[in-house]
Design an enzyme around this catalytic site. Structure first.
Site, PDB file in Angstrom:
ATOM      1  N   LYS A  81      68.009  18.603  -1.039  1.00 18.74           N
ATOM      2  CA  LYS A  81      68.770  17.416  -1.441  1.00 18.74           C
ATOM      3  C   LYS A  81      70.194  17.541  -0.895  1.00 18.74           C
ATOM      4  O   LYS A  81      70.768  18.637  -0.889  1.00 18.74           O
ATOM      5  CB  LYS A  81      68.778  17.317  -2.973  1.00 18.74           C
ATOM      6  CG  LYS A  81      69.403  16.043  -3.526  1.00 18.74           C
ATOM      7  CD  LYS A  81      69.252  15.980  -5.053  1.00 18.74           C
ATOM      8  CE  LYS A  81      69.815  14.703  -5.639  1.00 18.74           C
ATOM      9  NZ  LYS A  81      69.621  14.629  -7.118  1.00 18.74           N
ATOM     10  N   SER A 156      67.567  10.392  -8.886  1.00 12.21           N
ATOM     11  CA  SER A 156      68.326  10.354  -7.655  1.00 12.21           C
ATOM     12  C   SER A 156      67.742  11.201  -6.532  1.00 12.21           C
ATOM     13  O   SER A 156      68.114  11.012  -5.369  1.00 12.21           O
ATOM     14  CB  SER A 156      69.765  10.807  -7.934  1.00 12.21           C
ATOM     15  OG  SER A 156      69.793  12.152  -8.337  1.00 12.21           O
ATOM     16  N   SER A 180      66.558  13.236 -12.653  1.00 11.66           N
ATOM     17  CA  SER A 180      66.530  13.010 -11.208  1.00 11.66           C
ATOM     18  C   SER A 180      65.578  13.856 -10.390  1.00 11.66           C
ATOM     19  O   SER A 180      65.407  13.613  -9.199  1.00 11.66           O
ATOM     20  CB  SER A 180      67.930  13.179 -10.626  1.00 11.66           C
ATOM     21  OG  SER A 180      68.652  11.991 -10.817  1.00 11.66           O
TER      22      SER A 180
HETATM   23  N1  GLN Z   1      69.327   8.275 -13.461  1.00  8.85           N
HETATM   24  C1  GLN Z   1      70.267   9.064 -14.201  1.00  8.85           C
HETATM   25  C2  GLN Z   1      71.658   8.670 -13.798  1.00  8.85           C
HETATM   26  O1  GLN Z   1      71.771   7.754 -13.080  1.00  8.85           O
HETATM   27  C3  GLN Z   1      70.029  10.525 -13.950  1.00  8.85           C
HETATM   28  C4  GLN Z   1      70.518  10.962 -12.638  1.00  8.85           C
HETATM   29  C5  GLN Z   1      70.312  12.420 -12.409  1.00  8.85           C
HETATM   30  O2  GLN Z   1      69.505  13.067 -13.080  1.00  8.85           O
HETATM   31  N2  GLN Z   1      71.087  12.952 -11.481  1.00  8.85           N
HETATM   32  O3  GLN Z   1      72.626   9.257 -14.179  1.00  8.85           O
END
Ligand code: GLN
Length: 488
Positions: A81, A156, A180
């Site tokens: 990532k 994400s 994410s």
């Molecule tokens: N979707 C969640 C957010 O937007 C979690 C994102 C994540 O786990 N990095 O914060």
């Protein structure tokens, strides 16, 4: 499976690499050919590391020839990532503010994979600063879901999940602050693991919300998840929140779930939830029961506050963490500033996308004097209640089984105008980060449209071994993990 090398899991590839039936360079070239065939449709990667990957593959082949320094990851093509710092390779966090940032060091997880002999295929797309659930917040364009290109891959870590699902790598690393790793794993039909907070070093992970962030693997099956965790877990003096606890061999626990108590929280099965998700998850729990596990109804009564608590704490931490992007030390710098304030303001205005700005504003507000007690401090107290829900449930059960996400992958554009709807994508994953416990998402079926559905298995702190054991037991009695999208 296609019979092509790019279709292999880590453990399958390892078996063939060690007997020298295949070479690491040959394996990489197969993955490169796969990328050439499908990446135009998927856009899983922000950067491909062609030259360095070849050098790493050749080095892996030398290890196999000499018989020295061989680990289960030697010669294995992996995606990272793009919020994981890679020495000498651009690390953008999918943000314009870091568009040209080349870190002078490796994140600890990257260093560990490097010394294990892994091959870094490229840096995977993501929501900017890991803020999002669809990868649509990337400043460099979205990623498509390999199962249906009109849909999002989750987020994400959407690039990491899509790369694994489309066989553009054998495995990937993602990060998980509120879901994410697990939610994109569910959307793309792959296995995703968020380890216990502190199990894996965050050194070199570009911070979003430091008390919630954890790095973990996205893989094609549960065995590979254990192999990846073996390689990245462990104490790191460079991360004071990494735990100094023994690291077991996560592949050693087998798949025997006889007598395993599986908690089923009533708050996660609510009227009006997606029918296909409910049916698939309940069928998965029934399958575990047939293997000898014992379902037990449990209650996590503070679940309804999790999303609100998360969006106070995560934004508060983000507003502080992202203060470092000031246009002075590194990253984007506005041209011809009038004065220092103008430099700060314009560098940030030009560099950050709309969701990141929204979070910084929310977090700054929650932390401001006068509101601190009402929002931030209150949210911290409710976080403790959420954690205590898990402590209490785990007095009675060994793992907890829930859906990973409330719906299968949605259509691109469907939620971009409605941040609150987007935030609800993580309704089943967020409590796990607030409590700091580990959780696995694995494929457990398909919706009527043919989209993957994820089962979430949550464990006690530092008990990834039991989570993986339950996952392996389930995987062995289903065909879901082995089902592949039609692409390429
Ligand atoms: N979707 C969640 C957010 O937007 C979690 C994102 C994540 O786990 N990095 O914060």
């Amino acid at each position: 499976m296609s019979g092509e090398l790019w279709g292999l899991t880590i453990h399958e590839a390892h078996a063939r690499l060690t007997t020298r039936e295949i070479g690491a360079r040959e394996l990489l070239e197969s993955v490169e050919a796969r990328i050439a065939a499908v990446e135009g449709e998927v856009h899983a990667y922000l950067t491909l590391c062609r030259e360095t990957a070849r050098a790493q593959a050749d080095e892996a082949d030398r290890r196999f020839r000499s018989g020295e320094g061989i680990t289960p990851l030697t010669g294995v093509p992996i995606a990272l990532k793009d919020n994981l710092c890679t020495n000498g390779v651009k690390t953008t966090c999918a943000s314009k503010i870091l568009e040209h940032f080349v870190p002078p060091y490796d994140a600890t997880v990257v260093a560990r994979l490097r010394s294990a002999g892994a091959v870094f295929v490229g840096k995977a797309n993501m929501d900017e600063f890991a803020m999002g659930s669809s990868t649509e917040n990337s400043a460099f364009g979205g990623t498509s879901n390999p199962w249906d290109r009109a849909r999002i891959p989750g987020g994400s870590s959407g690039g990491s999940a899509a790369a694994v699902a489309a066989d553009e790598c054998l495995a990937a690393l993602g990060s998980d602050t509120g879901g994410s790793i697990r939610q994109p794993a569910a959307c793309c039909g792959v296995v995703g693991l968020k380890p216990t907070y502190g199990r894996v070093s965050r050194y070199g992970l570009i911070a979003f919300a430091s008390s919630l962030d954890q790095i973990g693997p996205l893989t094609k099956d549960v065995t590979d998840s254990a192999l990846m965790l073996n390689a990245i877990a462990g104490h790191d003096p460079n991360d004071s929140t990494s735990a100094d606890v023994p690291r077991p061999d996560f592949t050693a626990d087998g798949a025997d779930v006889r007598g395993l108590r599986v908690g089923v929280p009533k708050e996660y099965f609510i009227p009006g939830m997606d029918r296909s998700v409910e049916a698939a998850v309940k069928a998965a729990i029934a399958a575990l029961e047939r293997e000898g596990a014992i379902p037990v109804e449990v209650s996590l009564p503070h679940t309804e506050y999790a999303v609100a608590v998360y969006y106070l704490l995560a934004t508060a931490e983000a507003s502080s963490n992202l203060a470092r992007y000031d246009g002075v030390r590194y990253g984007h710098r506005a041209k011809a500033p009038r004065d220092l304030f103008d430099l700060y303001a314009r560098s940030r205005a030009e560099g950050f996308g709309p969701e990141v700005k929204r979070r910084i504003m929310l977090g700054t507000y929650a932390l401001s004097s006068g509101y601190y007690d009402a929002y931030y401090a209150k949210a911290q107290r409710v976080r403790t209640l959420i954690k205590q829900d898990f402590d209490r449930a785990f007095e009675r059960v060994d793992v907890i089984a829930t859906p990973t996400a409330p719906t299968p992958a949605f259509r691109a554009g469907e939620k971009t105008q409605d941040p609150l709807q987007m935030y609800l994508s993580d309704i089943f994953t967020i409590s796990v980060n607030l409590a700091g416990v580990p959780a696995l998402s694995l494929p457990c079926g398909f919706s009527p449209e043919g989209l993957p559905i994820g089962l979430q298995v949550i464990g006690k702190p530092f008990d990834e071994a039991t989570v993986l054991r339950a996952g392996l037991a389930y995987e062995r009695v289903t065909a879901w993990t082995a089902t592949k999208p039609h692409i390429g």
